[in-house]
Design an enzyme around this catalytic site. Structure first.
Site, short mmCIF file in Angstrom:
data_model
loop_
_atom_site.label_atom_id
_atom_site.label_comp_id
_atom_site.label_asym_id
_atom_site.label_seq_id
_atom_site.Cartn_x
_atom_site.Cartn_y
_atom_site.Cartn_z
N SER A 13 0.84 -1.19 0.00
CA SER A 13 0.00 0.00 0.00
C SER A 13 0.88 1.24 0.00
O SER A 13 2.04 1.18 0.34
CB SER A 13 -0.90 0.01 1.24
OG SER A 13 -0.36 -0.72 2.30
N HIS A 14 0.31 2.33 -0.41
CA HIS A 14 0.84 3.68 -0.09
C HIS A 14 2.16 4.20 -0.64
O HIS A 14 3.12 3.52 -0.78
CB HIS A 14 0.98 3.85 1.42
CG HIS A 14 -0.01 3.08 2.12
ND1 HIS A 14 -1.32 3.43 2.10
CD2 HIS A 14 0.07 1.93 2.80
CE1 HIS A 14 -2.00 2.54 2.77
NE2 HIS A 14 -1.19 1.62 3.19
N ASP A 48 1.57 1.10 8.60
CA ASP A 48 0.79 2.32 8.85
C ASP A 48 -0.57 2.04 9.49
O ASP A 48 -1.21 2.95 9.97
CB ASP A 48 0.63 3.16 7.58
CG ASP A 48 -0.04 2.42 6.46
OD1 ASP A 48 -0.29 1.21 6.62
OD2 ASP A 48 -0.33 3.04 5.42
N ARG A 49 -1.00 0.78 9.48
CA ARG A 49 -2.31 0.50 10.09
C ARG A 49 -2.14 -0.33 11.35
O ARG A 49 -1.08 -0.88 11.61
CB ARG A 49 -3.22 -0.21 9.09
CG ARG A 49 -3.74 0.78 8.06
CD ARG A 49 -4.68 0.16 7.08
NE ARG A 49 -3.95 -0.67 6.15
CZ ARG A 49 -4.47 -1.73 5.57
NH1 ARG A 49 -5.69 -2.11 5.84
NH2 ARG A 49 -3.74 -2.41 4.71
N ASP A 77 -0.04 -3.68 9.90
CA ASP A 77 -0.09 -4.26 8.55
C ASP A 77 1.30 -4.31 7.92
O ASP A 77 2.30 -3.94 8.54
CB ASP A 77 -1.08 -3.51 7.66
CG ASP A 77 -0.55 -2.17 7.20
OD1 ASP A 77 0.22 -1.55 7.97
OD2 ASP A 77 -0.91 -1.73 6.10
N ASP A 113 3.11 -2.64 5.76
CA ASP A 113 4.03 -1.50 5.69
C ASP A 113 3.98 -0.63 6.94
O ASP A 113 4.58 0.45 6.97
CB ASP A 113 3.75 -0.66 4.43
CG ASP A 113 2.39 -0.02 4.47
OD1 ASP A 113 1.48 -0.60 5.11
OD2 ASP A 113 2.20 1.06 3.88
N LYS A 160 -0.80 7.65 8.26
CA LYS A 160 -1.28 6.96 9.46
C LYS A 160 -0.12 6.14 10.02
O LYS A 160 0.83 5.85 9.29
CB LYS A 160 -2.48 6.09 9.13
CG LYS A 160 -2.33 5.22 7.90
CD LYS A 160 -3.69 4.68 7.52
CE LYS A 160 -3.66 3.97 6.19
NZ LYS A 160 -3.49 4.88 5.05
C1 G6P Z 1 -5.43 3.05 1.69
C2 G6P Z 1 -5.33 4.45 2.20
C3 G6P Z 1 -6.30 4.63 3.34
C4 G6P Z 1 -7.68 4.28 2.91
C5 G6P Z 1 -7.72 2.90 2.32
C6 G6P Z 1 -9.07 2.70 1.69
O1 G6P Z 1 -5.05 2.15 2.67
O2 G6P Z 1 -4.03 4.73 2.63
O3 G6P Z 1 -6.23 5.94 3.79
O4 G6P Z 1 -8.56 4.29 3.99
O5 G6P Z 1 -6.75 2.79 1.32
O6 G6P Z 1 -9.07 1.60 0.92
P1 G6P Z 1 -10.30 1.25 0.01
O7 G6P Z 1 -9.93 -0.10 -0.47
O8 G6P Z 1 -11.51 1.22 0.92
O9 G6P Z 1 -10.40 2.31 -1.04
ZN ZN Z 2 -0.54 -0.11 4.92
#
Ligand code: G6P
Ligand code: ZN
Length: 556
Positions: A114-115, A269-270, A265, A267, A365
Site C-alpha cells: 500500500s501507499h 501504517d495500520r 499491517d 508497511d 497513518k
Molecule cells: C489506503 C489508504 C487509506 C484508505 C484505504 C481505503 O489504505 O491509505 O487511507 O482508507 O486505502 O481503501 P479502500 O480499499 O476502501 O479504497
Molecule cells: Zn498499509
C-alpha cells in the site's frame, strides 16, 4: 568523472494510474520488462528531479530489492542528487514519512502493498505521472553494478550520493519525543505478569521497529512480539490487521488471556488493538485516543487543534470533538485528505475505519504510534488507580457510558465482477434520483425490527483549504433512528472490484449498560439485513457472504 548512461526505448503500458494511494498491481505485472522502469521514469519526469533528495524503502515484499536497484539506476541517470535508503530496502511507511519531513527530502518512493509516503501523493501529482506513462518513449539508466544495501553508510552511485540508514533509529527517536516512555515502562514493570502485551508484526515491516520498542525500550520479553521477521511473502499470510487476516494475534490473545494485543499491517501504517475479549473497532480507537489525548505529552504540550475521520468511519470521534469544543471534519476515504488540514494547523488526531489511526506528527497513518498511544493511555489511567488494573475493556465501557456507543460493521466483498459492482452503484443512484426509497419502512425478518429510510445521498467533499471538490465518495442511506449504511467501491483492489458496505447504529449512553453491549449488536444485525435487502447486493454481486467482516463485538 563521466558515467555511462543508456537510453532504453520503450512503449507505454495501459493502466499505470495510481489509485487511492499508489500504483497497485500484482507483482507479476511489475515484473514485465519495462513496466516498472516506465513508471519510475514517469514519476521522475513529473517532479523537479535535478539535485532532488529521494527517500526509498518499503515493506520488504517480494521484488523490492530488485526494484530499489532499478530506482537507483534510473534516478541517478536522471539527476537525483541524493537517495536516502533504508537498510536492506526496509522502511515502514510512517518511518519514511518521518524521514522525508525530518531531512527535508523532495519526496520518496515506497515499495509496499500500500501507499506512497510523505504524505500520500495527491491527484495533482499522480495525474501528471499517469499522463507521462501514456506517452513515454524511453527511459534513462545508469550502467553500474547493484549497490549493496545491507551496509549502513554514505556512498557514491554514479553522479548521485546514497545514504543507507538504520531503518528504525529515527522513528524510535520520534515516538520517544511524543509519548511518555518512562511512564509506560514503569507501568509494564509494575504489572508483570498480570498485564501481558503481545504485538504481531504479521511478518511485515514493523518487526524490527516492534523489537526496538517493546523489547529494547520497554524491557518486555521476546515473547511479547510475534511474526516480527519481515518476510518477502509475509510468511504466506495476508498482512492486514483485521479479525480475519490477523487471526494469529486473535487466537494467541484469547488462548493465553493476554490483556493487550495489537497488530500492524505489511508497511506499518495500520493497526488493530485487541485485548482478551475486547476488539477495539478503529472508529472507537481514534475516538478514545482523542478523549484521553491529555495523557500524551505531545498533545498535552502542543494542544489538540482539531479532530477528523473518513466518512464511513463511525461518528464516535465527532462526539468527543463536540464535548471538548474542538473543530472536526468528515473527509472522503484516503489519508491524503487529512494532510491539508494538518498543514493548515487545524487537525491533530484522525482516523479511518480501515484500521488507520494517526496524528499530525507525520503525514501518514501510523500503526505503532496508535499502539503506543494506547499503552501510554493505559499507563496514565492506571497511575490514578492503584488498586484496580484498568484494561482495554474498562476503557471501552467507560467511553460508552460517557458518549454512547456507535456499533459499527463493515462487510467487504473482494474481487467481485466490476459489472455487478457498477449495477449496484447504478441501482442506488436511481433510488437517489427518483426518491423511491424515501420514507420506506423495512423489516428485518430475523428480528422483526423495522427501519425507516430518512435519506439517501452521494457523499462529496470540498476541501476547506484548497477548495478542491471530490465527488462520488460513497452512497449513504440514513434511517430515522440515526443509523446509517454506506456503500463504496474500494479504490485499492488490485483485481476485479471490491465493494464495501459500512453499517452504523448509535445507542445513547442513557440506554444503560446492557443496551450498550449485546442486544444492540443484535440490532446491528437487523440493520445489515435491511441494508442487503434494499441494495439488492447479493443479487448484483452474486455473493452470499462477504470475504471479510469487521464488526463491533459484545464486550465482557
Ligand atoms: C489506503 C489508504 C487509506 C484508505 C484505504 C481505503 O489504505 O491509505 O487511507 O482508507 O486505502 O481503501 P479502500 O480499499 O476502501 O479504497
Ligand atoms: Zn498499509
Amino acid at each position: 568523472m563521466s558515467f555511462k548512461i543508456e537510453e532504453v526505448q520503450t512503449k507505454p503500458f495501459d493502466g499505470q494510474k495510481p489509485g487511492t494511494s499508489g500504483l497497485r498491481k500484482r507483482v507479476k505485472i511489475f515484473q514485465q520488462e519495462h513496466y516498472t522502469e516506465n513508471f519510475i521514469q514517469s514519476i521522475l519526469d513529473s517532479i523537479q528531479v535535478k539535485d532532488s533528495t529521494l527517500v526509498i524503502g518499503g515493506d520488504g515484499r517480494f521484488f523490492s530489492p530488485e526494484t530499489v536497484q532499478t530506482i537507483l539506476k534510473i534516478g541517478s541517470a536522471n539527476g537525483v542528487g541524493k537517495f536516502i535508503v533504508g537498510k536492506d530496502s526496509i522502511l515502514s511507511t510512517p518511518a519514511a514519512s518521518n524521514i522525508i519531513r525530518k531531512y527535508k527530502a523532495t519526496g520518496g518512493i515506497l515499495l509496499t502493498a500500500s501507499h506512497n509516503p510523505g504524505g500520500p501523493a495527491p491527484e495533482s501529482i499522480t495525474n501528471p505521472i499517469y499522463e507521462k506513462t501514456k506517452a513515454i518513449k524511453s527511459y534513462k539508466v545508469l550502467e553500474a553494478p547493484p549497490l549493496d544495501l545491507s551496509k549502513i553508510g554514505e556512498y557514491s552511485y554514479g553522479p548521485s550520493k546514497v545514504s543507507i540508514i538504520d531503518s528504525v533509529a529515527d522513528y524510535t527517536i520520534l515516538l520517544k519525543s511524543i509519548f511518555d516512555f518512562p511512564l509506560i515502562k514503569k507501568f509494564l514493570d509494575e504489572h508483570r505478569p498480570d498485564f501481558q502485551v503481545l504485538f504481531d508484526g504479521l511478518n511485515g515491516v514493523t518487526g524490527p521497529y516492534a523489537r526496538a520498542l517493546f523489547v529494547e525500550s520497554f524491557g518486555l520479553p521476546e515473547s511479547s512480539i510475534q511474526n516480527c521477521v519481515p518476510l518477502p511473502d509475509f510468511g504466506g499470510g495476508h498482512p492486514d490487521p483485521n479479525l480475519t487476516y490477523a487471526h494469529t494475534l486473535v487466537e494467541a490473545v484469547e488462548e493465553k488471556g493476554i490483556q493487550f494485543g495489537a497488530a500492524s499491517d505489511g508497511d506499518g501504517d495500520r493497526n488493530m488493538i485487541y485485548g482478551k475479549g475486547a476488539f477495539v473497532t478503529p472508529s472507537d480507537s481514534v475516538a478514545i485516543i482523542a478523549h484521553w489525548a491529555d495523557t500524551i505529552p505531545y498533545f498535552k504540550e502542543g494542544g489538540v487543534k482539531g479532530l477528523a475521520r473518513s466518512m464511513p468511519t463511525s461518528k464516535a470521534i465527532d462526539l468527543v470533538a463536540q464535548k471538548k469544543g474542538l473543530e472536526y471534519f468528515e473527509v472522503p476515504t484516503g489519508w491524503k485528505f487529512f494532510g491539508n488540514l494538518m498543514d493548515a494547523g487545524r487537525l491533530s488526531i484522525c482516523g479511518e475505519e480501515s484500521f488507520g489511526t494517526g496524528s499530525d506528527h507525520i503525514r501518514e497513518k501510523d500503526g505503532l504510534w496508535a499502539v503506543i498511544a494506547w499503552l501510554n493511555i493505559i499507563a496514565a489511567v492506571n497511575k490514578d488507580s492503584p488498586n484496580k488494573l484498568i484494561g482495554i475493556n474498562d476503557l471501552l465501557n467507560e467511553f460508552y457510558s460517557l458518549y454512547g456507543r456507535s456499533f459499527f460493521s463493515r462487510y467487504d466483498y473482494e474481487e467481485v465482477s466490476s459489472e455487478g459492482a457498477h449495477k449496484l452503484v447504478d441501482h442506488l443512484n436511481e433510488a437517489l434520483k427518483s426518491g423511491s426509497l424515501n420514507k420506506t419502512v423495512h423489516t428485518a425478518t430475523s428480528s422483526s425490527t423495522t427501519f425507516e429510510v430518512s435519506g439517501l445521498y452521494d457523499f462529496e467533499y470540498k476541501d476547506p483549504i484548497d477548495h478542491s471538490l471530490s465527488k462520488n465518495q460513497g452512497q449513504v442511506i440514513t434511517f430515522s433512528d440515526g443509523s446509517r449504511v454506506v456503500f463504496r467501491l474500494s479504490g485499492t483492489g488490485s483485481q476485479g472490484a471490491t465493494v464495501r458496505m459500512y453499517v452504523e447504529r448509535y445507542v445513547a449512553a442513557d440506554a444503560g449498560a446492557s443496551a450498550l453491549s449485546k442486544p444492540a449488536a443484535e440490532g446491528l444485525q437487523s440493520l445489515i439485513e435491511v441494508a442487503l435487502k434494499i441494495s439488492k447486493l447479493k443479487e448484483f454481486l452474486g455473493r452470499e457472504e462477504p470475504t471479510v467482516i469487521t464488526v463491533s463485538l459484545p464486550i465482557c
